[in-house]
Design a protein around this motif. Structure first.
Motif, PDB file in Angstrom:
ATOM      1  N   UNK A 142       0.774  -1.420   0.152  1.00  0.00           N
ATOM      2  CA  UNK A 142       0.142   0.004   0.105  1.00  0.00           C
ATOM      3  C   UNK A 142       0.888   1.261  -0.089  1.00  0.00           C
ATOM      4  N   UNK A 143       0.700   2.260  -0.818  1.00  0.00           N
ATOM      5  CA  UNK A 143       1.528   3.256  -1.005  1.00  0.00           C
ATOM      6  C   UNK A 143       0.288   4.463  -1.028  1.00  0.00           C
ATOM      7  N   UNK A 144       0.538   5.263   0.185  1.00  0.00           N
ATOM      8  CA  UNK A 144      -0.459   5.981   0.482  1.00  0.00           C
ATOM      9  C   UNK A 144      -2.019   5.661   0.579  1.00  0.00           C
ATOM     10  N   UNK A 145      -2.914   5.994  -0.391  1.00  0.00           N
ATOM     11  CA  UNK A 145      -4.110   5.477  -0.008  1.00  0.00           C
ATOM     12  C   UNK A 145      -4.454   4.452  -1.255  1.00  0.00           C
ATOM     13  N   UNK A 146      -3.311   4.189  -2.080  1.00  0.00           N
ATOM     14  CA  UNK A 146      -3.303   3.064  -3.197  1.00  0.00           C
ATOM     15  C   UNK A 146      -2.866   1.844  -2.831  1.00  0.00           C
ATOM     16  N   UNK A 147      -3.491   0.589  -3.334  1.00  0.00           N
ATOM     17  CA  UNK A 147      -3.098  -0.764  -3.141  1.00  0.00           C
ATOM     18  C   UNK A 147      -2.503  -1.317  -4.423  1.00  0.00           C
ATOM     19  N   UNK A 148      -1.423  -1.866  -4.595  1.00  0.00           N
ATOM     20  CA  UNK A 148      -0.908  -2.389  -5.521  1.00  0.00           C
ATOM     21  C   UNK A 148      -0.520  -3.865  -5.710  1.00  0.00           C
ATOM     22  N   UNK A 149      -0.923  -4.540  -6.303  1.00  0.00           N
ATOM     23  CA  UNK A 149      -0.380  -5.912  -6.111  1.00  0.00           C
ATOM     24  C   UNK A 149      -0.568  -6.959  -7.241  1.00  0.00           C
ATOM     25  N   UNK A 150      -0.517  -8.097  -7.208  1.00  0.00           N
ATOM     26  CA  UNK A 150      -0.764  -9.129  -8.239  1.00  0.00           C
ATOM     27  C   UNK A 150      -1.469 -10.474  -7.477  1.00  0.00           C
ATOM     28  N   UNK A 151      -2.636 -10.781  -8.168  1.00  0.00           N
ATOM     29  CA  UNK A 151      -3.382 -11.808  -7.408  1.00  0.00           C
ATOM     30  C   UNK A 151      -3.324 -13.014  -8.749  1.00  0.00           C
ATOM     31  N   UNK A 152      -3.444 -14.374  -8.145  1.00  0.00           N
ATOM     32  CA  UNK A 152      -3.154 -15.524  -8.621  1.00  0.00           C
ATOM     33  C   UNK A 152      -4.368 -15.717  -9.937  1.00  0.00           C
ATOM     34  N   UNK A 153      -5.514 -14.903  -9.546  1.00  0.00           N
ATOM     35  CA  UNK A 153      -6.805 -15.170 -10.018  1.00  0.00           C
ATOM     36  C   UNK A 153      -7.982 -15.297  -9.096  1.00  0.00           C
ATOM     37  N   UNK A 154      -8.949 -14.895  -9.627  1.00  0.00           N
ATOM     38  CA  UNK A 154     -10.284 -14.969  -8.737  1.00  0.00           C
ATOM     39  C   UNK A 154     -11.464 -15.340  -9.759  1.00  0.00           C
ATOM     40  N   UNK A 155     -12.813 -15.351  -8.907  1.00  0.00           N
ATOM     41  CA  UNK A 155     -13.911 -15.644  -9.746  1.00  0.00           C
ATOM     42  C   UNK A 155     -14.331 -14.937 -10.900  1.00  0.00           C
ATOM     43  N   UNK A 156     -13.744 -13.681 -10.766  1.00  0.00           N
ATOM     44  CA  UNK A 156     -14.064 -12.687 -11.979  1.00  0.00           C
ATOM     45  C   UNK A 156     -12.889 -12.603 -13.099  1.00  0.00           C
ATOM     46  N   UNK A 157     -11.856 -13.199 -12.839  1.00  0.00           N
ATOM     47  CA  UNK A 157     -10.622 -13.072 -13.762  1.00  0.00           C
ATOM     48  C   UNK A 157      -9.913 -14.338 -13.315  1.00  0.00           C
ATOM     49  N   UNK A 158      -9.938 -15.622 -14.247  1.00  0.00           N
ATOM     50  CA  UNK A 158      -9.374 -16.668 -13.760  1.00  0.00           C
ATOM     51  C   UNK A 158      -7.921 -16.904 -13.727  1.00  0.00           C
ATOM     52  N   UNK A 159      -7.178 -15.880 -14.608  1.00  0.00           N
ATOM     53  CA  UNK A 159      -5.770 -16.126 -14.744  1.00  0.00           C
ATOM     54  C   UNK A 159      -5.107 -14.884 -13.791  1.00  0.00           C
ATOM     55  N   UNK A 160      -3.829 -15.195 -13.669  1.00  0.00           N
ATOM     56  CA  UNK A 160      -3.172 -14.237 -12.542  1.00  0.00           C
ATOM     57  C   UNK A 160      -3.217 -12.895 -13.230  1.00  0.00           C
ATOM     58  N   UNK A 161      -3.159 -11.799 -12.319  1.00  0.00           N
ATOM     59  CA  UNK A 161      -3.363 -10.388 -12.867  1.00  0.00           C
ATOM     60  C   UNK A 161      -2.912  -9.420 -11.814  1.00  0.00           C
ATOM     61  N   UNK A 162      -2.299  -8.195 -12.272  1.00  0.00           N
ATOM     62  CA  UNK A 162      -1.981  -7.237 -11.607  1.00  0.00           C
ATOM     63  C   UNK A 162      -2.869  -6.230 -11.278  1.00  0.00           C
ATOM     64  N   UNK A 163      -2.912  -5.669 -10.239  1.00  0.00           N
ATOM     65  CA  UNK A 163      -4.138  -4.520 -10.047  1.00  0.00           C
ATOM     66  C   UNK A 163      -3.452  -3.263  -9.252  1.00  0.00           C
ATOM     67  N   UNK A 164      -4.299  -2.317  -9.698  1.00  0.00           N
ATOM     68  CA  UNK A 164      -4.224  -1.066  -8.584  1.00  0.00           C
ATOM     69  C   UNK A 164      -5.563  -0.705  -8.070  1.00  0.00           C
ATOM     70  N   UNK A 165      -5.641  -0.700  -6.776  1.00  0.00           N
ATOM     71  CA  UNK A 165      -6.855  -0.392  -5.988  1.00  0.00           C
ATOM     72  C   UNK A 165      -7.041   0.885  -5.509  1.00  0.00           C
ATOM     73  N   UNK A 166      -8.042   1.494  -5.951  1.00  0.00           N
ATOM     74  CA  UNK A 166      -8.287   2.876  -5.287  1.00  0.00           C
ATOM     75  C   UNK A 166      -9.808   2.901  -4.616  1.00  0.00           C
ATOM     76  N   UNK A 167     -10.056   3.793  -3.990  1.00  0.00           N
ATOM     77  CA  UNK A 167     -11.293   3.837  -3.299  1.00  0.00           C
ATOM     78  C   UNK A 167     -11.556   5.379  -2.949  1.00  0.00           C
ATOM     79  N   UNK A 168     -12.524   6.084  -3.759  1.00  0.00           N
ATOM     80  CA  UNK A 168     -13.581   5.595  -4.418  1.00  0.00           C
ATOM     81  C   UNK A 168     -12.791   5.354  -6.169  1.00  0.00           C
TER      82      UNK A 168
END
Length: 207
Positions: A142-168
């Motif tokens: 987590x950098x400031x208010x933003x999340x950065x990472x890599x997921x191995x996949x989930x129900x929405x996207x089956x393959x591994x993916x990189x993400x940037x998470x922001x709210x809102x």
């Protein structure tokens, strides 16, 4: 390799992460944090356990995962099976007695995604140790208010993916996921590619 094969492998590795690594580590050392390691991931503290490919490594002993349960693997490693109790509500969905199946090719795909993600996160935020969290099974910072990472996949996207998470999430087509921005790791072939993805997300998020 089918999406189903990747999904079964992801769920199996997630179960091992929760029930064989993170839970015993929490009970022994008070932390659920895991970290990326060559070929997979490992505990942060005692007990010293690692997942390498389609195996659990305990000292000099290697235990194949496929065809076994988390309970059997934990017993083979001399630890008490079970996810960290009372720490989080979600998880991978498999219990200690579900038989696990790991495809070696899918395990390598996930391990490679973690490795590139971990390296890119270290470039993005020097001095911040990326954590592989057993709840959602993603490696991130987590950098400031933003999340950065890599997921191995989930129900929405089956393959591994990189993400940037922001709210809102801003009202901008760049942000293509309910949590922010996602990109398949198959499109980010190198560590630099992953870093570029994170860096653009950071700039667009105003960090």
């Amino acid at each position: 390799m089918t999406d189903d094969g990747i999904g079964r492998t992801r769920r199996a590795l997630h179960a091992v992460a929760e029930h064989v690594l993170a839970g015993p580590q929490y009970r022994a050392s008070g932390t659920i944090r895991l970290r990326v390691a060559p070929g997979g991931f490992r505990t942060w503290a005692e007990p010293a356990l690692a997942v390498v490919g389609d195996t659990v490594v305990h000292g000099a002993t290697v235990h194949p995962i496929s065809g076994r349960t988390a309970r059997e693997l934990a017993a083979a490693c001399g630890v008490e099976v079970g996810a960290p109790a009372g720490v989080y509500g979600d998880g991978g969905g498999l219990g200690p007695d579900d038989v696990l199946e790991v495809d070696p090719g899918a395990a390598r795909l996930i391990a490679d995604a973690y490795a590139r993600g971990d390296a890119a996160l270290r470039l993005l935020a020097p001095g911040v140790e990326p954590v592989l969290w057993p709840e959602h099974f993603d490696v991130g910072v987590r950098v400031g208010e933003v999340n950065f990472g890599v997921s191995p996949g989930d129900a929405d996207l089956a393959e591994p993916y990189a993400y940037v998470g922001v709210d809102p999430v801003p009202d901008d087509p760049y942000w293509n996921a309910p949590f922010g921005r996602a990109a398949p790791m198959a499109e980010l072939a190198t560590i630099d590619d992953v870093w570029d993805f994170f860096d653009e997300g950071r700039r667009r998020a105003g960090q």
